[in-house]
Design a protein around this motif. Structure first.
Motif, PDB file in Angstrom:
ATOM      1  N   GLU A 156       0.058 -24.871 -11.123  1.00 37.85           N
ATOM      2  CA  GLU A 156      -0.063 -23.470 -10.700  1.00 37.85           C
ATOM      3  C   GLU A 156      -0.410 -22.625 -11.908  1.00 37.85           C
ATOM      4  N   GLY A 208       5.699 -25.494  -0.620  1.00 37.86           N
ATOM      5  CA  GLY A 208       5.389 -25.854  -2.004  1.00 37.86           C
ATOM      6  C   GLY A 208       5.538 -27.339  -2.270  1.00 37.86           C
ATOM      7  N   TRP A 224       2.877 -29.425  -0.562  1.00 39.94           N
ATOM      8  CA  TRP A 224       1.634 -29.340  -1.330  1.00 39.94           C
ATOM      9  C   TRP A 224       1.696 -30.258  -2.546  1.00 39.94           C
ATOM     10  N   TYR A 225       2.808 -30.206  -3.291  1.00 40.08           N
ATOM     11  CA  TYR A 225       2.912 -31.054  -4.474  1.00 40.08           C
ATOM     12  C   TYR A 225       2.932 -32.542  -4.115  1.00 40.08           C
ATOM     13  N   ARG A 235      -0.469 -33.520  -3.437  1.00 38.31           N
ATOM     14  CA  ARG A 235      -1.189 -33.619  -4.714  1.00 38.31           C
ATOM     15  C   ARG A 235      -0.850 -34.943  -5.394  1.00 38.31           C
ATOM     16  N   ASP A 269      -5.977 -27.976  -1.178  1.00 45.21           N
ATOM     17  CA  ASP A 269      -6.027 -26.542  -1.449  1.00 45.21           C
ATOM     18  C   ASP A 269      -4.731 -25.888  -0.978  1.00 45.21           C
ATOM     19  N   TRP A 270      -4.126 -25.074  -1.838  1.00 43.96           N
ATOM     20  CA  TRP A 270      -2.874 -24.407  -1.511  1.00 43.96           C
ATOM     21  C   TRP A 270      -2.961 -23.591  -0.226  1.00 43.96           C
ATOM     22  N   SER A 271      -4.113 -23.019   0.056  1.00 46.47           N
ATOM     23  CA  SER A 271      -4.234 -22.128   1.206  1.00 46.47           C
ATOM     24  C   SER A 271      -3.904 -22.834   2.526  1.00 46.47           C
ATOM     25  N   TYR A 298      -1.392 -24.714   2.914  1.00 49.17           N
ATOM     26  CA  TYR A 298       0.067 -24.885   2.936  1.00 49.17           C
ATOM     27  C   TYR A 298       0.816 -23.573   2.921  1.00 49.17           C
ATOM     28  N   ALA A 299       0.197 -22.532   2.394  1.00 54.59           N
ATOM     29  CA  ALA A 299       0.871 -21.246   2.187  1.00 54.59           C
ATOM     30  C   ALA A 299       1.443 -20.714   3.499  1.00 54.59           C
TER      31      ALA A 299
END
Length: 151
Positions: free
Chosen positions: A55, A124, A127-128, A131, A143-145, A147-148
């Motif tokens: 991040e 979060g 997402w990790y 990744r 892409d984080w979007s 998961y947000a």
């Protein structure tokens, strides 16, 4: 909500062997591929300096290093660490790896402190962990979007 209700548990299955997934958590260079790097020699009861690199802030800067305490390290199956938060609280997270047909089964646990929303924290860590999977497979990072949590 009771303390037992404040436990986030996530599961993942990876096709890679348990030793490879373990290395992605415990070798700084491998860890840096999906979440962050550390300096120091990790051991139970010891500490390392951990820098989140997955991040960046609005100015393109990564967070300052934090001192992470290692509570358990039973290679290649269990790692429990305490990650300090800026508000004086700490996140205690545990990763358990088991050999499974076709690879490795991972269980991730975090006890949630009061005031932490499970949806935000789960987003979060999902997402990790995805990744992590991408780093193991050598595929593009998610892409984080996707998961947000919604506003």
């Amino acid at each position: 909500m009771t303390q037992a209700d404040r436990q986030l548990i996530l599961h993942r299955d990876y096709t890679e062997p348990v030793e490879d997934v373990w290395a992605a958590f415990t070798e700084s260079e491998r860890l840096g591929r999906w979440i962050g790097t550390y300096s120091g020699t990790g051991r139970p009861g010891g500490t390392v300096e951990f820098t989140v690199t997955g991040e960046v802030d609005a100015g393109g800067e990564v967070a300052a290093p934090v001192t992470v305490t290692i509570h358990e390290c039973d290679a290649p199956h269990r790692l429990v660490v305490e990650i300090p938060e800026g508000d004086g609280r700490a996140w205690v997270v545990a990763v358990t790896l088991e050999r499974a047909a076709g690879g490795t089964a991972l269980q991730f646990e975090q006890r949630l402190a009061e005031g932490l929303g499970v949806e935000d924290v789960a987003a979060g860590w999902n997402w990790y962990l995805d990744r992590l999977g991408a780093s193991l497979r050598g595929t593009p990072m998610p892409d984080w979007s996707a998961y947000a949590p919604g506003d």
